[in-house]
Design an enzyme around this catalytic site. Structure first.
Site, PDB file in Angstrom:
ATOM      1  CG  ASP A 142      -4.602  -4.719  -9.654  1.00  0.00           C
ATOM      2  OD1 ASP A 142      -3.629  -4.862 -10.416  1.00  0.00           O
ATOM      3  OD2 ASP A 142      -4.682  -5.238  -8.530  1.00  0.00           O
ATOM      4  CE  LYS A 143     -12.589  -3.529 -15.868  1.00  0.00           C
ATOM      5  NZ  LYS A 143     -13.304  -4.639 -16.562  1.00  0.00           N
TER       6      LYS A 143
END
Length: 326
Positions: A142-143
């Site tokens: 995830d970011k």
């Protein structure tokens, strides 16, 4: 301008009985997960896929046992621009690239992040990746999750890593700071799918994809625990969803977390740090796999991300003070 790199892709397989009744494009998208279904459809429609020696349509049904062959040239389409974004390279050879991804860096371009991603950085670092599916990226973080991620540099390496992920032989270990005091470690085996009403979120849902997360307690602090987490599967937001499901969400998680509530009586510094921690407290600390070309087992480990290590330092200080108030 340099010509787009080209890689020749040749595949041959015999569909197994599990494909019976599927459309041809569905069966091949499952058989070749490294390629998107859209790309498989293009090849079928262009006559580059032969089934028992004949051209077929995407919608034609298969029944298992068919011999399928593919022979195409894969050319980078130039849609994603190389960008000079700094990368923390942990390991690199002719086959693979291992990156320590910082929090805040998106892996793939998307509607909200058309560029400035890890993919753009990879294309600048190694232009030949343009010819590989998803620029060689075989799994994602995830970011706002930091830590280790492996990228394939050749088509053979890409295929090998995809197969290792499917076989669940890639070892991925994380550090997660969660809310609540756990007595012991455990396992979460709960299916994950799209949230029934909030489509941007994932959730534990009946009929979701099987997902299994193992965790153990590494350190205990007032009102919180540091966990070592290992994945048997790799579903979207898996650790975040599973830990929220067992009522121990990750600190700082803006989607699955809870409003920050520092432990009663904690120092102003720790209170401010908990409330100001701007991402989910999750770090991919260890990665193990079999080298795609040599077959040699390889393992990498990186230090904790600096922001998470700083927060843990404040928790440890708080714990020490609570234990010995003098």
């Amino acid at each position: 301008m340099n010509a787009a790199p080209v890689v020749r892709v040749q595949r041959a397989l015999r569909l197994d009985g599990g494909a019976a009744g599927l459309r041809l494009d569905q069966a091949l998208a499952l058989a070749w997960p490294e390629f998107s279904r859209g790309r498989v459809q293009q090849w079928i429609e262009a006559g580059q896929v032969l089934v028992d020696g004949a051209v077929r349509r995407c919608r034609d049904r298969v029944w298992g046992g068919e011999a399928v062959s593919l022979d195409v040239e894969l050319r980078g389409d130039g849609r994603d621009a190389p960008q000079a974004i700094a990368l923390r390279v942990v390991y690199e050879d002719d086959a693979i690239l291992v990156i320590d991804k910082p929090a805040g860096l998106v892996v793939h371009p998307a509607a909200g992040n058309p560029d400035g991603t890890l993919l753009n950085a990879l294309l600048h670092h190694a232009p030949g990746l343009a010819a590989l599916p998803r620029a060689g990226i075989v799994h994602r973080l995830d970011k706002d999750t930091s830590g280790l991620l492996v990228v394939a540099k050749t088509l053979a390496a890409h295929c090998s890593l995809v197969e290792q992920l499917k076989a669940r032989s890639v070892h991925r270990e994380y550090r997660a700071l969660v809310v609540g005091e756990l007595v012991a470690g455990g396992t979460v085996a709960a299916p994950i799918g799209r949230h029934p009403t909030q489509r941007t979120r994932m959730a534990v849902v009946a009929g979701g994809r099987a997902a299994l997360t193992r965790y153990r307690v590494l350190e205990r602090y007032p009102g919180h625990c540091l966990l070592g987490v290992e994945l048997d599967t790799g579903r979207t937001h898996q650790i975040r969803v599973h830990m929220a499901h067992v009522r121990h969400p990750l600190v700082g998680d803006p989607v699955y977390g809870v409003r920050p509530r520092p432990p009663k009586g904690c120092t102003p510094a720790l209170t401010a740090a908990i409330q100001g921690f701007g991402r989910q407290a999750l770090h991919a600390i260890r990665l193990g796999l079999e080298h795609p070309h040599s077959g040699r087992p390889m393992v990498w480990e990186v230090p904790m991300a600096a922001d998470l290590e700083s927060l843990l330092g404040l928790f440890r200080l708080e714990r020490a003070c609570a234990t010995d108030p003098t």
